[in-house]
Design an enzyme around this catalytic site. Structure first.
Site, PDB file in Angstrom:
ATOM      1  N   LYS A 155       4.948  13.968  61.396  1.00 19.03           N
ATOM      2  CA  LYS A 155       3.516  13.865  61.704  1.00 19.03           C
ATOM      3  C   LYS A 155       3.304  13.739  63.210  1.00 19.03           C
ATOM      4  CE  LYS A 155       1.452   9.861  61.474  1.00 19.03           C
ATOM      5  NZ  LYS A 155       0.711   8.635  61.122  1.00 19.03           N
ATOM      6  N   SER A 156       4.083  12.853  63.847  1.00 16.51           N
ATOM      7  CA  SER A 156       3.921  12.608  65.291  1.00 16.51           C
ATOM      8  C   SER A 156       4.131  13.885  66.091  1.00 16.51           C
ATOM      9  CB  SER A 156       4.933  11.564  65.774  1.00 16.51           C
ATOM     10  OG  SER A 156       4.822  10.387  65.038  1.00 16.51           O
TER      11      SER A 156
ATOM     12  N   SER B 220      -0.910  -0.075  71.266  1.00 17.85           N
ATOM     13  CA  SER B 220      -0.519   1.213  70.682  1.00 17.85           C
ATOM     14  C   SER B 220      -0.014   2.143  71.767  1.00 17.85           C
ATOM     15  CB  SER B 220      -1.713   1.862  69.974  1.00 17.85           C
ATOM     16  OG  SER B 220      -1.389   3.178  69.580  1.00 17.85           O
TER      17      SER B 220
ATOM     18  N   ASP C 196       6.962   1.821  62.393  1.00 13.76           N
ATOM     19  CA  ASP C 196       6.641   2.439  61.101  1.00 13.76           C
ATOM     20  C   ASP C 196       7.799   2.309  60.118  1.00 13.76           C
ATOM     21  OD1 ASP C 196       4.174   3.065  62.031  1.00 13.76           O
ATOM     22  OD2 ASP C 196       4.511   5.208  62.253  1.00 13.76           O
TER      23      ASP C 196
ATOM     24  N   LYS D 127      -2.666  -0.605  62.378  1.00 11.83           N
ATOM     25  CA  LYS D 127      -2.274   0.702  61.837  1.00 11.83           C
ATOM     26  C   LYS D 127      -3.264   1.103  60.736  1.00 11.83           C
ATOM     27  CE  LYS D 127       1.757   1.393  64.066  1.00 11.83           C
ATOM     28  NZ  LYS D 127       2.233   2.663  64.619  1.00 11.83           N
TER      29      LYS D 127
ATOM     30  N   ARG E 139      -1.061  -4.081  58.288  1.00 15.41           N
ATOM     31  CA  ARG E 139       0.177  -3.983  57.507  1.00 15.41           C
ATOM     32  C   ARG E 139       0.920  -5.311  57.375  1.00 15.41           C
ATOM     33  NH1 ARG E 139       2.191   1.970  59.724  1.00 15.41           N
ATOM     34  NH2 ARG E 139       1.071   3.177  58.131  1.00 15.41           N
TER      35      ARG E 139
ATOM     36  N   LYS F  13      -1.366  11.432  53.305  1.00 16.40           N
ATOM     37  CA  LYS F  13      -1.541  11.317  54.763  1.00 16.40           C
ATOM     38  C   LYS F  13      -0.348  11.895  55.504  1.00 16.40           C
ATOM     39  CE  LYS F  13      -2.496   7.810  58.280  1.00 16.40           C
ATOM     40  NZ  LYS F  13      -3.529   8.454  59.074  1.00 16.40           N
TER      41      LYS F  13
END
Length: 427
Positions: A22-23, A169, A313, A340, A344, A411
């Site tokens: 994804k990144s 972040s 993550d 996030k 979480r 996602k």
């Protein structure tokens, strides 16, 4: 609400070909859109977050074609900043990898556009990025709550000296780095506080280099970016597999292998989350590295006490793997879990207690002591893909587990549960 009950899994064995990262996917899409020339991206991730980026690029007039399975994308670069001529508002769901970089990129030139998203996106802070962009001349208005989306962007970013807080972040710094080369003036970005998730900055710098732009990185404390540059298409670019997604399969093998091999990442991967495999090894699993794969074989797992700032993550997967380790596991320096897709730290602590674990939830740490025997529970997923995937590991015991809203994995990994079933043997 839809739910999925996983029956006990006796053993896992096999090979998983990982979907694209994804990144990497969303960074590569944006750079390809900003670049001169046509770029072909292969092994692109097909997921909600990537679709939000693609929809935004369409609204911004970027032309691309997608293969039927949506993993190959041919993009005609814009040859410079994106212009929001017909688009007035972009809806970006809960995709931080779209919201943050686009918020910066659309501050170039003279746009007037609103970026918004799901209710959770409106709870995810963006103030540090906005502060930095304003220092560089950007005109940005908060439309609802101060420091949070939705945002109205009216261009104006020209570069200059910019301070950015790195403690919440790394995506704020990523957004600035990707935008700064296209600003008319040079930009000097100074980092305030401790920079979290440093390996994600390496992904950004690596991709920028692939698209022909290099910057001066002064020990991750200051970055000097020449203005007036342009990105150049590398031609074809292969998106490597998603290292965060690999963590669930590697952990499953550590708990109930057999051996599981994940392909699409390896010892030379640019993603910091491959270091997750080192943590499993420290706990007692056997890890084998190749250029294009990582494999994990079951071991007797022992608890660990570690700083997880470098792999936030993938560290979530250690929290559920801790249910199968001997002793009390402590994961430290993970405050950014709170900002996030869900909070979480709170979510993880709450759901681990449901299955019988003793949990201490701190401001920036979590401490987990497993029970003698796991309890059956319905796991709330908080519309967070990683919560659903992490808690699937509970089934690697003698106890079934019910995952609520299992489709939230879309996602990043729409067919996660099918892939897990493929390597699982029932108990």
């Amino acid at each position: 609400m839809e739910s999925l009950t996983l029956q006990p899994i006796a053993r896992v064995d096999g090979t998983i070909n990982l979907p694209g990262s994804k990144s990497v996917s969303n960074r590569a899409l944006l750079l390809a859109a900003l670049a001169h020339g046509k770029t072909v991206l292969t092994n692109l991730l097909d997921s909600d977050d990537v679709r939000h980026m693609l929809n935004a690029l369409t609204a911004l007039g970027v032309s691309y074609t997608l293969s039927a399975d949506r993993t190959r994308c041919e993009i005609i670069g814009n040859g410079g900043p994106l212009h929001a001529e017909s688009a007035r508002e972009l809806f970006l769901g809960n995709a931080g990898t779209a919201m943050r970089p686009l918020a910066a990129a659309l501050c170039l030139g003279s746009n007037d556009i609103v970026l918004t998203g799901e209710p959770r996106m409106k709870e995810r802070p963006i103030g540090h990025l906005v502060d930095a962009l304003r220092q560089g001349g950007a005109k940005i208005t908060y439309l609802e709550q101060e420091n949070y989306p939705p945002l109205r962007l009216q261009g104006g970013f020209t570069g200059g000296n910019v301070d950015v807080d790195g403690s919440v972040s790394s995506q704020f710094l990523t957004a600035l780095l990707m935008t700064a080369p296209l600003a008319p003036e040079d930009t000097v970005i100074r980092i305030k506080g401790d920079l979290v998730s440093k390996p994600y900055i390496d992904i950004t710098l690596n991709l920028m280099k692939t698209f022909g732009v290099e910057i001066e990185n002064q020990h991750y404390q200051q970055f000097v970016v020449k203005g007036g540059q342009s990105y150049q298409s590398p031609g074809t670019y292969l998106v490597e597999g998603d290292a965060s997604s690999a963590s669930y399969f590697l952990a499953a093998a550590a708990i109930r292998g057999g051996t599981v091999k994940v392909t699409g990442i390896g010892r030379n991967s640019m993603q910091g989350d491959i270091r997750f495999a080192d943590v499993l090894e420290k706990m007692g699993a056997t890890i084998c590295w190749g250029d294009d794969y990582i494999s994990c074989t079951r071991g007797e797992l022992n608890a660990i006490d570690m700083d997880m700032n470098h792999i936030p993550d993938a560290a979530m997967t250690i929290a559920t793997a801790a249910l199968f380790a001997k002793g009390t596991t402590t994961l430290r320096n993970i405050y950014n879990w709170r900002v996030k897709e869900s909070d979480r730290l709170f979510a993880m602590a709450t759901e681990l207690r449901k299955v019988g674990a003793e949990v201490e939830e701190g401001h920036d740490f979590i401490r987990i002591t497993p029970p003698e025997k796991l309890k059956f529970a319905e796991i709330a997923t908080y519309n967070d893909h990683r919560m659903a995937m992490c808690f699937s590991l509970v089934a690697l015991s003698d106890t079934p587990v019910t995952i609520l809203d299992p489709k939230c994995t879309a996602k990043t990994f729409p067919d996660y549960f099918e892939q897990l079933a493929r390597i699982s043997q029932p108990g």
